[in-house]
Enzyme design. Sequence first.
Site, mmCIF file in Angstrom:
data_model
loop_
_atom_site.group_PDB
_atom_site.id
_atom_site.type_symbol
_atom_site.label_atom_id
_atom_site.label_comp_id
_atom_site.label_asym_id
_atom_site.label_seq_id
_atom_site.Cartn_x
_atom_site.Cartn_y
_atom_site.Cartn_z
ATOM 1 N N PHE A 311 0.877 -1.173 0.000
ATOM 2 C CA PHE A 311 0.000 0.000 0.000
ATOM 3 C C PHE A 311 0.913 1.220 0.000
ATOM 4 C CE2 PHE A 311 -1.882 3.685 1.825
ATOM 5 C CZ PHE A 311 -3.240 3.659 1.560
ATOM 6 N N GLU A 312 0.817 2.021 -1.034
ATOM 7 C CA GLU A 312 1.500 3.307 -1.023
ATOM 8 C C GLU A 312 0.789 4.261 -1.972
ATOM 9 O OE1 GLU A 312 5.596 2.583 -2.008
ATOM 10 O OE2 GLU A 312 5.182 1.990 -4.070
ATOM 11 N N ILE A 313 0.646 5.481 -1.505
ATOM 12 C CA ILE A 313 0.133 6.566 -2.329
ATOM 13 C C ILE A 313 1.274 7.565 -2.415
ATOM 14 C CG2 ILE A 313 -1.595 8.388 -2.563
ATOM 15 C CD1 ILE A 313 -3.488 6.689 -0.866
#
Length: 413
Positions: A311-313
């Site tokens: 999960f990475e933005i």
Amino acid sequence: MPLVFSSVASEVSYPAISMSSWLPVYTKEYYPRSLRSRTCKVSRTVIWVALALSAIITLHSVLRYSNRDYAHYTAPANLTSYFHWPTPELEPLIDNPSHETWINGTKRANAVLLMLVRNSEMDSAMNSIKELEHRFNHRFGYPWVLLNEVPFTPEFKEKMSSVISGPVTFGRIPHEHWYQPDWIDEEAATAAREKMAADGVIYGGSLSFNSGFFYKHPLLQPYKWYWRVEPNVHFHCDVDYDPFLFMQQNNKIYGFTIQLTEWSMTVTTLWDAVKEFIKEYPQYLHPRNAMEFLSDDKGESYNMCHFWSNFEIADMDFWRGEAYSKFFDHLESKGGFYYERWGDAPVHSIGAALFARKDQIHFFKDIGYEHEPFQHCPLDAPVYQARNCDCNPPSSFIYGSSCFSRWEKMLKS
């Protein structure tokens, strides 16, 4: 290039005559003119050129297998990077990319939802996409880009398109971005993978691609922001605001939900490579960096903390910038993605922590997320109720993590 000779069988007669001048004198009496006239006459210059080429090729082969630096710098991929010529495209790498910054009167960021997925992961990928569409994207209609190292099947494209509210584009990863470069010593790399398998370490073939090549893909060039999504993950809360706009408006460059420690056996020499880079390029270190999150002794050693990158933005322009680009090239030249198992999670974490301000890294504590066996669930009761969360807050891994305590301490310093 090797010399290739062809011969044609024919019936010949052998009258006894003298030899041509280029043959030794003592052989003249044994060779008739009819055979001699059909013999390829090679000048001394051609012979010396062939011998020189053979010596050069032999020396090159010896150096490639005995010297890793020589093998790296003389690899075809590195040599051809200095030249620019059009290459024929046997199969398109992209499928009709499209992008809109506004939809239904609602302002959106220049962003994309990104998934790296295989055809065999169709069902688990559909589950992840359905959940994120339900929890977030049906409100905003952000485009999706799905990437694979082989072409997607028609069935895969049809089923994915049926569960996505906005545009979706399917792309193929270039061969040179997915597979290990040819200067890698395959025997050493194979031995390392076998040892990790014996030690119970799962080896991921996409480590280098996720660390430094994905944002170079043609399909992602129009975009600045991305939200990485993986097959078989879960989103436990509604996301009723736009995280991309939040990042943009608050000058953030990287967002995460889970922190944990890396297996030390997979990054044995990673920190040595990081220190080499810092020594050579000290100007890239941000004066207000997050080194305290990565190291407990001011950079002498790595404490293994990182942001879990499934999960990475994040801001792809940060990865495309000079500091991280040179950093990745330095790491790639060491071969640690292939001889050890340098993952994109520690590599991204180190890059963001060292080259950005520490307050540009954001913890999305209000987004419920799970990638087995770890999950993050909001602890704030009003947020939990307002976002219709269905997770268990006490089970959140991050709050019991030693890395999270380091993170909080660093932010207060």
